[in-house]
Design a protein around this motif. Structure first.
Motif, PDB file in Angstrom:
ATOM      1  N   VAL B 116       8.519   9.761  -7.433  1.00 30.96           N
ATOM      2  CA  VAL B 116       7.681   8.932  -6.760  1.00 30.96           C
ATOM      3  C   VAL B 116       7.479   9.880  -5.359  1.00 30.96           C
ATOM      4  O   VAL B 116       8.183  10.019  -4.977  1.00 30.96           O
ATOM      5  CB  VAL B 116       7.253   7.552  -6.604  1.00 30.96           C
ATOM      6  CG1 VAL B 116       6.084   7.626  -6.162  1.00 30.96           C
ATOM      7  CG2 VAL B 116       8.558   7.276  -7.986  1.00 30.96           C
ATOM      8  N   PRO B 117       6.393  10.360  -4.942  1.00 33.95           N
ATOM      9  CA  PRO B 117       5.660  11.526  -4.134  1.00 33.95           C
ATOM     10  C   PRO B 117       5.315  10.135  -3.122  1.00 33.95           C
ATOM     11  O   PRO B 117       4.654   8.887  -2.922  1.00 33.95           O
ATOM     12  CB  PRO B 117       4.607  11.676  -3.973  1.00 33.95           C
ATOM     13  CG  PRO B 117       4.669  12.140  -5.591  1.00 33.95           C
ATOM     14  CD  PRO B 117       4.678  10.929  -6.626  1.00 33.95           C
ATOM     15  N   ALA B 119       3.903   9.668  -0.890  1.00 31.87           N
ATOM     16  CA  ALA B 119       1.311   9.073  -0.695  1.00 31.87           C
ATOM     17  C   ALA B 119       1.369   8.702  -0.919  1.00 31.87           C
ATOM     18  O   ALA B 119       0.348   8.085  -1.640  1.00 31.87           O
ATOM     19  CB  ALA B 119       0.730  10.720  -0.286  1.00 31.87           C
ATOM     20  N   ARG B 120       1.724   8.389  -3.002  1.00 32.01           N
ATOM     21  CA  ARG B 120       1.690   7.415  -3.668  1.00 32.01           C
ATOM     22  C   ARG B 120       1.841   6.324  -4.205  1.00 32.01           C
ATOM     23  O   ARG B 120       1.866   5.582  -5.430  1.00 32.01           O
ATOM     24  CB  ARG B 120       1.917   8.533  -5.282  1.00 32.01           C
ATOM     25  CG  ARG B 120       1.412   9.793  -5.527  1.00 32.01           C
ATOM     26  CD  ARG B 120       0.289   9.181  -5.894  1.00 32.01           C
ATOM     27  NE  ARG B 120      -0.920  11.191  -6.218  1.00 32.01           N
ATOM     28  CZ  ARG B 120      -1.319  11.220  -5.781  1.00 32.01           C
ATOM     29  NH1 ARG B 120      -1.894  10.951  -3.967  1.00 32.01           N
ATOM     30  NH2 ARG B 120      -2.297  12.621  -5.205  1.00 32.01           N
ATOM     31  N   THR B 144       3.842   1.520  -8.024  1.00 29.87           N
ATOM     32  CA  THR B 144       2.367   2.832  -7.535  1.00 29.87           C
ATOM     33  C   THR B 144       1.370   2.454  -8.302  1.00 29.87           C
ATOM     34  O   THR B 144       1.254   0.971  -8.982  1.00 29.87           O
ATOM     35  CB  THR B 144       2.878   4.142  -8.567  1.00 29.87           C
ATOM     36  OG1 THR B 144       3.082   4.304  -9.952  1.00 29.87           O
ATOM     37  CG2 THR B 144       3.610   4.820  -7.547  1.00 29.87           C
ATOM     38  N   ALA B 145       0.127   3.231  -8.286  1.00 36.56           N
ATOM     39  CA  ALA B 145      -1.279   3.118  -8.853  1.00 36.56           C
ATOM     40  C   ALA B 145      -1.151   2.953 -10.364  1.00 36.56           C
ATOM     41  O   ALA B 145      -1.988   2.388 -10.749  1.00 36.56           O
ATOM     42  CB  ALA B 145      -2.493   3.643  -7.897  1.00 36.56           C
ATOM     43  N   GLY B 146      -0.004   3.440 -10.473  1.00 41.94           N
ATOM     44  CA  GLY B 146      -0.432   3.884 -12.388  1.00 41.94           C
ATOM     45  C   GLY B 146      -0.276   2.785 -13.040  1.00 41.94           C
ATOM     46  O   GLY B 146      -0.026   1.810 -12.843  1.00 41.94           O
ATOM     47  N   ARG B 174      -0.343   5.775   3.128  1.00 35.98           N
ATOM     48  CA  ARG B 174      -1.523   6.086   3.599  1.00 35.98           C
ATOM     49  C   ARG B 174      -2.110   5.181   3.632  1.00 35.98           C
ATOM     50  O   ARG B 174      -1.391   3.961   2.752  1.00 35.98           O
ATOM     51  CB  ARG B 174      -2.189   7.336   2.844  1.00 35.98           C
ATOM     52  CG  ARG B 174      -1.636   8.885   2.660  1.00 35.98           C
ATOM     53  CD  ARG B 174      -2.575   9.997   2.350  1.00 35.98           C
ATOM     54  NE  ARG B 174      -2.539  11.064   2.436  1.00 35.98           N
ATOM     55  CZ  ARG B 174      -2.316  11.856   0.927  1.00 35.98           C
ATOM     56  NH1 ARG B 174      -3.146  11.977   0.373  1.00 35.98           N
ATOM     57  NH2 ARG B 174      -1.594  12.651   0.612  1.00 35.98           N
ATOM     58  N   ASP B 176      -5.313   4.116   2.496  1.00 35.32           N
ATOM     59  CA  ASP B 176      -5.985   3.629   1.300  1.00 35.32           C
ATOM     60  C   ASP B 176      -5.934   5.155   0.149  1.00 35.32           C
ATOM     61  O   ASP B 176      -6.368   6.034   0.674  1.00 35.32           O
ATOM     62  CB  ASP B 176      -7.584   3.356   1.777  1.00 35.32           C
ATOM     63  CG  ASP B 176      -8.160   3.732   0.390  1.00 35.32           C
ATOM     64  OD1 ASP B 176      -9.762   3.328   0.182  1.00 35.32           O
ATOM     65  OD2 ASP B 176      -7.661   2.741  -1.132  1.00 35.32           O
ATOM     66  N   ALA B 178      -6.376   5.528  -2.133  1.00 35.21           N
ATOM     67  CA  ALA B 178      -8.318   6.267  -3.219  1.00 35.21           C
ATOM     68  C   ALA B 178      -8.588   7.376  -2.768  1.00 35.21           C
ATOM     69  O   ALA B 178      -8.972   8.161  -3.399  1.00 35.21           O
ATOM     70  CB  ALA B 178      -8.801   5.371  -3.271  1.00 35.21           C
TER      71      ALA B 178
END
Lengths: 498, 178
Positions: B116-117, B119-120, B144-146, B174, B176, B178
């Motif tokens: 998992v990066p 940033a994600r 994560t958003a996945g 980060r 956001d 998106a």
């Protein structure tokens, strides 16, 4: 600010349009159907004179319920969020920031179109939100609905495009059309939309109304009685069973095609895709006209699909995947149900994706994939042989299925391949219905190498990529070293690396 | 048209330069986590095992049906899952904090290796259940958003490590994604 804002420049909480109550009135009628058994019960036990008052009581209660719901439902459009307060007894206060809105869909049922109303569905695409109905405003006037959508769109464009192309935002009529379907194209798409789902519906109806209908088409007597009027015909059919079989197959084919065409026309009539400042706007539908906005920045992946006949005619279906879900709870947004090669490429280019060209070197997955199929194919063989050993000759069917299954698996394996161009992963699969999935590296949230007990024997692995939206991206049966190397390449190119 | 190109033959060599993702030294999980796994499995299996033995002795035996097999097999399986499997899984659990991503490895028969990066990452939890608290371990849960694989769990960390890792990753998130 634009005119559209003026229509909705309310900072105070407001109610849904009063015409909503008229629509609720019309909706009472279908609801009465559910009360029929109760009414019959009243009629039988208490006497027929109570039936009409009972209907009145149910209708009034239902209307009072609708009115209470309407009276206690307020929404408020603030600068950067929508607040919705609802609930008669237990109140819900919901705030949806414009930032989190994936999609504003406008739906119009036939009744809503007569009254000039629209149902607005706000989707935030929260992954665990179940029904995806985070915010529904049912109903507003069409003007208010469009103003609300433009408001959200404008806000988002301010965020996504700091250059501020506001002229295009406030004048939706000027948005260029990027794809549209003629009636002829819709009908063609319908031909490939073959479906025998109608039989499930019919069967369900006959089950439900078993006692209501004076006949039962699933009983042998019904057909014998029907045919008894012409004994000669019965004899011919009995003598030549293949006539019945062929006639049955032809009528099935015809029904399937007709169902597909009708469904396509109802769903895709007047399909128009326009390019707005931030994304794509799709309008379609014959009876219920839907209007969906899909921000291009939220598109994570694409799927290009085609079948054996469509491929020869050069037609493809294009879908985009994002966190928001399409109508009818579909995971992917249909961008073009039936597009030519060139149209498909143009649409994919809008989301910065492209199909691998003819010179691309595709990498097949490991043939050990077949070992998994062979494992599965053992099951009907074992089951079939067990049945045979108990004296049931039909068990041989199970034995016969296994090689067919393996053959289909092998044909599918030959077609399954992937390619990585340093920016985008493309995976294709399926020999009969061919799928091509395009996944830009920047969409990848996590990457997972999985090795099961069988895969370990062959040193292969399944690479699964976490993507925000869509129905999952994975490649089975990669060499383990390839899986790790590809994963590293994908993550390094994902833009998330330090 | 691209789709009808005949596929190339199955490659015999590795297609991309091999990276050391597979060679990074993994941090093992805390020995205390073996006991957590044991107790979890035991609590999960004790009911079915006792049930199987009871059915064997009280239902199958009096009726003269073939019995005895379940009485032997169920406790044996229980021993296998409680005494042997957790130790083997323990040896396969590991994690690594790479400069820009997190690596989580888990599983013996069903081996999973997740990257998992930072940033994600959407948000991070440090969880400690009653069993974990008893044996002085904690889990780091990364979201994560996945829609698939969106939750990655690193079990069996020492509470101090888990908190430190949470802080490290938090600094990379980060505002956001998106």
């Amino acid at each position: 600010m634009s005119d559209t804002d003026a229509a909705l420049a309310h900072s105070e909480p407001q109610k849904l349009h009063p015409l909503t109550l008229v629509m609720a009135l019309v909706r009472v009628a279908p609801r009465m159907v559910g009360a029929i058994p109760a009414l019959v019960g009243i009629g039988v036990t208490a006497g027929g004179q109570y039936v009409v008052p009972a209907i009145a009581v149910i209708a009034i209660a239902s209307l009072i319920g609708s009115w209470l719901h309407w009276a206690r439902f307020t929404f408020q459009i603030a600068d950067d969020e929508i607040r919705i307060d609802s609930g008669v007894l237990s109140r819900t206060h919901r705030a949806i920031p414009f930032d989190r809105i994936q999609d504003v869909a406008i739906e119009r049922s036939p009744l809503a179109r007569v009254l000039g109303m629209a149902r607005v569905k706000i989707e935030t695409g929260a992954a665990g939100a179940g029904d995806g109905e985070e915010g529904v405003l049912d109903a507003l006037t069409l003007a208010d609905a469009e103003a609300l959508r433009d408001r959200v769109r404008q806000y988002r464009s301010g965020v996504a495009l700091p250059t501020g192309d506001n002229a295009a935002v406030t004048a939706p009529a000027d948005d260029p059309v990027v794809y549209t379907m003629s009636v002829r194209r819709v009908l063609t798409a319908g031909l490939f939309n073959f479906s025998l789902g109608i039989f499930a519906v019919l069967f369900g109806l006959f089950q439900t109304f078993d006692d209501v209908l004076p006949f039962d088409p699933f009983a042998k007597d019904f057909w014998i009685g029907l045919l008894a009027s012409d004994n000669r015909l019965v004899q011919i059919i009995a003598a030549h069973q293949w006539i019945a079989a062929v006639a049955g197959a032809i009528s099935l084919l015809f029904l399937g095609i007709a169902t597909g065409v009708i469904r396509s026309v109802i769903r895709d009539y007047g399909f128009t895709l326009t390019r707005t400042a931030t994304g794509l706007r799709r309008q379609r539908g014959l009876t219920t006209r839907s209007d969906v906005l899909l921000p291009l920045a939220k598109v994570r992946a694409a799927k290009v699909e085609t079948g054996p006949v469509r491929r020869r005619l050069g037609f493809y279906a294009v879908q985009f995947e994002s966190l928001a879900r399409d109508e009818h709870k579909q995971a992917d947004h249909v961008i073009a149900p039936l597009a030519t090669d060139g149209e498909a490429n143009d649409l994919l280019a809008l989301a910065a994706m492209q199909r691998p060209d003819a010179s691309t070197a595709w990498h097949r997955v490991h043939p050990a994939l077949m070992a998994g199929y062979a494992f599965v194919a053992c099951l009907p063989v074992i089951g079939g042989l067990t049945a045979v050993s108990f004296g049931q000759p039909l068990g041989w069917i199970g034995v016969a299925i296994a090689p067919l299954f393996l053959l289909a698996g092998w044909i599918g394996w030959r077609r399954t391949a992937w390619t990585w161009d340093g920016r985008q992963l493309a995976v294709r699969s399926g020999a009969w219905r061919q799928d091509l999935r395009l996944l830009p590296a920047s969409s990848i949230e996590s990457a997972d190498v999985f090795i099961g007990p069988l895969a370990r024997r062959f040193a292969i692995a399944t690479l699964t990529l976490g993507v925000a939206g869509g129905s999952g991206h994975s490649i089975a049966a990669l060499r383990e070293a390839d899986a790790r190397a590809l994963r590293h390449a994908l993550l390094s190119a994902s833009g998330a690396a330090a | 048209m691209t789709d009808i190109t005949p596929p190339v033959a199955a490659p015999e060599t590795v297609l991309l330069p091999v990276h050391d993702d597979g060679e990074t030294a993994l941090q093992p999980c805390q020995p205390g986590f073996v006991h957590v796994m044991r107790l979890r499995t035991a609590m999960l299996l004790i009911g079915p095992v006792v049930g199987a033995v009871l059915i064997d002795q009280l239902v199958l035996k009096p009726k003269g049906l073939p019995s005895g097999f379940l009485t032997v097999a169920a406790p044996l399986l229980f021993l296998l899952f409680v005494a042997i499997a957790p130790q083997r899984r323990f040896l396969r659990i590991g994690h690594a904090l790479l400069p820009d991503r997190l690596r989580a490895v888990d599983g013996y028969l069903f081996h999973r290796d997740t990257l998992v990066p930072f940033a994600r990452v959407q948000h991070i939890d440090v969880t400690r259940g009653p069993l974990e608290r008893m044996f002085g371990v904690a889990s780091l849960v990364v979201h994560t958003a996945g829609t698939h694989n969106s939750i990655v769990t690193l079990p069996g960390l020492s509470p101090g490590d888990a908190d430190a890792m949470r802080e490290t990753i938090r600094h990379h998130i980060r505002a956001d994604p998106a």
